[in-house]
Design a protein around this motif. Structure first.
Motif, short mmCIF file in Angstrom:
data_model
loop_
_atom_site.label_atom_id
_atom_site.label_comp_id
_atom_site.label_asym_id
_atom_site.label_seq_id
_atom_site.Cartn_x
_atom_site.Cartn_y
_atom_site.Cartn_z
N SER B 65 -3.64 -0.66 1.35
CA SER B 65 -4.06 -1.91 1.95
C SER B 65 -5.50 -1.73 2.41
CB SER B 65 -3.17 -2.32 3.11
OG SER B 65 -3.22 -1.36 4.15
N VAL B 66 -6.15 -2.84 2.76
CA VAL B 66 -7.55 -2.78 3.19
C VAL B 66 -7.75 -3.68 4.39
CG1 VAL B 66 -8.56 -2.17 0.95
CG2 VAL B 66 -8.18 -4.57 1.54
N SER B 67 -8.87 -3.43 5.06
CA SER B 67 -9.24 -4.24 6.20
C SER B 67 -10.74 -4.43 6.19
CB SER B 67 -8.81 -3.55 7.50
OG SER B 67 -9.31 -4.22 8.63
N ARG B 68 -11.17 -5.69 6.43
CA ARG B 68 -12.59 -5.97 6.56
C ARG B 68 -12.78 -6.93 7.71
NH1 ARG B 68 -16.98 -7.73 2.15
NH2 ARG B 68 -18.84 -7.04 3.30
N GLU B 69 -12.94 -6.38 8.89
CA GLU B 69 -13.11 -7.15 10.12
C GLU B 69 -14.58 -7.46 10.40
OE1 GLU B 69 -10.63 -8.43 11.99
OE2 GLU B 69 -9.30 -7.70 10.41
N LYS B 70 -15.45 -6.60 9.88
CA LYS B 70 -16.89 -6.82 10.02
C LYS B 70 -17.54 -6.68 8.65
CE LYS B 70 -17.36 -5.22 14.79
NZ LYS B 70 -18.09 -4.32 15.71
N LYS B 71 -18.65 -7.35 8.47
CA LYS B 71 -19.28 -7.41 7.15
C LYS B 71 -19.65 -6.01 6.65
CE LYS B 71 -22.79 -10.00 4.63
NZ LYS B 71 -23.91 -10.97 4.77
N GLU B 72 -20.08 -5.14 7.53
CA GLU B 72 -20.59 -3.85 7.10
C GLU B 72 -19.50 -2.80 6.87
OE1 GLU B 72 -21.12 -5.26 10.01
OE2 GLU B 72 -20.88 -3.82 11.67
N ARG B 73 -18.28 -3.09 7.25
CA ARG B 73 -17.24 -2.06 7.24
C ARG B 73 -16.04 -2.49 6.40
NH1 ARG B 73 -16.47 2.14 10.89
NH2 ARG B 73 -18.20 1.24 12.11
N PHE B 74 -15.58 -1.58 5.54
CA PHE B 74 -14.44 -1.86 4.68
C PHE B 74 -13.55 -0.62 4.69
CE2 PHE B 74 -12.01 -4.15 1.87
CZ PHE B 74 -12.07 -3.83 0.52
N SER B 75 -12.32 -0.78 5.17
CA SER B 75 -11.43 0.36 5.35
C SER B 75 -10.31 0.32 4.33
CB SER B 75 -10.83 0.34 6.76
OG SER B 75 -11.86 0.35 7.73
N LEU B 76 -9.97 1.48 3.83
CA LEU B 76 -8.83 1.64 2.93
C LEU B 76 -7.73 2.36 3.70
CD1 LEU B 76 -7.77 1.40 -0.05
CD2 LEU B 76 -8.58 3.75 -0.37
N ILE B 77 -6.52 1.83 3.61
CA ILE B 77 -5.40 2.37 4.39
C ILE B 77 -4.28 2.77 3.44
CG2 ILE B 77 -3.72 1.88 6.21
CD1 ILE B 77 -5.90 -0.51 6.83
N LEU B 78 -3.81 3.98 3.60
CA LEU B 78 -2.61 4.44 2.92
C LEU B 78 -1.52 4.47 3.96
CD1 LEU B 78 -5.19 5.67 1.42
CD2 LEU B 78 -3.59 7.37 0.50
N GLU B 79 -0.59 3.54 3.88
CA GLU B 79 0.42 3.38 4.93
C GLU B 79 1.31 4.61 5.04
OE1 GLU B 79 0.75 1.02 7.14
OE2 GLU B 79 -0.76 -0.39 6.38
N SER B 80 1.67 5.19 3.91
CA SER B 80 2.53 6.37 3.89
C SER B 80 2.09 7.21 2.68
CB SER B 80 4.00 5.96 3.77
OG SER B 80 4.83 7.09 3.70
N ALA B 81 1.25 8.18 2.97
CA ALA B 81 0.62 8.92 1.87
C ALA B 81 1.65 9.65 1.02
CB ALA B 81 -0.39 9.90 2.44
N SER B 82 1.38 9.67 -0.28
CA SER B 82 2.24 10.42 -1.20
C SER B 82 1.37 11.35 -2.04
CB SER B 82 3.01 9.47 -2.11
OG SER B 82 2.12 8.72 -2.91
N THR B 83 2.00 12.35 -2.63
CA THR B 83 1.23 13.36 -3.36
C THR B 83 0.48 12.76 -4.55
OG1 THR B 83 3.22 13.93 -4.63
CG2 THR B 83 2.73 15.28 -2.69
N ASN B 84 0.98 11.67 -5.12
CA ASN B 84 0.28 11.06 -6.25
C ASN B 84 -0.93 10.23 -5.83
OD1 ASN B 84 1.42 8.70 -5.31
ND2 ASN B 84 2.83 8.44 -7.01
N GLN B 85 -1.20 10.22 -4.54
CA GLN B 85 -2.43 9.60 -4.05
C GLN B 85 -3.53 10.63 -3.78
OE1 GLN B 85 -0.49 7.31 -0.83
NE2 GLN B 85 -1.17 5.45 -1.91
N THR B 86 -3.25 11.86 -4.12
CA THR B 86 -4.31 12.88 -4.10
C THR B 86 -5.36 12.50 -5.12
OG1 THR B 86 -2.87 14.68 -3.36
CG2 THR B 86 -4.82 15.29 -4.64
N SER B 87 -6.60 12.33 -4.66
CA SER B 87 -7.62 11.80 -5.55
C SER B 87 -8.97 11.79 -4.83
CB SER B 87 -7.27 10.37 -5.98
OG SER B 87 -8.15 9.89 -6.97
N MET B 88 -10.00 11.40 -5.59
CA MET B 88 -11.32 11.11 -5.02
C MET B 88 -11.39 9.60 -4.83
SD MET B 88 -14.46 11.98 -4.15
CE MET B 88 -15.74 12.92 -4.97
#
Lengths: 113, 115
Positions: B65-88
């Motif tokens: 999921s993502v959040s953009r509360e301010k124009k300059e900031r964009f956050s990526l959220i992994l609610e429950s990390a899993s091993t297949n989300q290991t990445s760059m």
């Protein structure tokens, strides 16, 4: 559907020789085409882009690329390779009415001394 | 020069943990993007945002999921990390002032390992 293909996973060239990294694309509409370079454990750096006009585009670090509409290609070139050009190169495409960029799978360029 | 800053360059998390990846840009760009990079697959778009509080799914949004509360900031959220989300994970931004022809500007990347 929009897509980009980089047919070579790896390109090897000797220092001082010309280099070419290939890219072909498929889009609906007029393409905007981009090349990026990535050094290990770094983000992508912009090299050059084609939007419209002259088919030969010049960019950073002596790189250039040629847009060929009939062959739907946008190959990256450099007349004389440097060892420091060794990196991962990505081609990308988008069209005006889409905010998304589509990237190729990347080509690893190895320049040997 | 445009600067896109990703606050964490390397993270190691455990399966099931909640993970936040933060990205800040300093050029007042309207558009911000999160990509995932895996060997042989190139860059795949997870989410993008074209304005504050606006977001659109990319090609692989599942598990993110993502959040953009301010124009300059964009956050990526992994609610429950899993091993297949290991990445760059790569954040990018782009302005609209160039009539839609502008390139993406990338951060340095966040390399996430999920154990």
């Amino acid at each position: 559907a929009q897509s980009v293909a980089q047919p070579e996973d790896q390109v090897n060239v000797a220092e001082g020789n010309p280099l070419t990294v290939k890219c072909t694309y498929s889009v609906s509409g007029n393409p905007y085409l981009f090349w990026y370079v990535q050094y290990p454990n770094r983000g992508l750096q912009f090299l050059l882009k084609y939007i419209t006009g002259d088919n030969l585009v010049k960019g950073s670090y002596g790189f250039e690329a040629e847009f060929n509409k009939s062959q739907t290609s946008f190959h990256l070139k450099k007349p004389s390779a440097l060892v420091s050009d060794s990196a991962l190169y990505f081609c990308a495409v988008r069209t005006y009415n889409f905010n998304k960029f589509y990237f190729g799978s990347g080509t690893k360029l190895n320049v040997k001394p | 020069d445009v600067k896109v800053t990703q606050s964490s360059r390397y993270l190691v998390k455990r399966t099931g943990e909640k993970v936040f990846l933060e990205c800040v840009q300093d050029m007042d760009h309207e558009n911000m993007f999160w990509y995932r990079q895996d060997p042989g697959l190139g860059l795949r778009l997870i989410y993008f945002s074209y304005d504050v509080k606006m977001k659109e799914k990319g090609d692989i949004p599942e598990g993110y999921s993502v959040s953009r509360e301010k124009k300059e900031r964009f956050s990526l959220i992994l609610e429950s990390a899993s091993t297949n989300q290991t990445s760059m994970y790569l954040c990018a931004s782009r302005g609209t002032g160039t009539g839609g022809t502008g390139e993406l500007f990338f951060g340095e990347g966040s390399r996430l390992t999920v154990l």
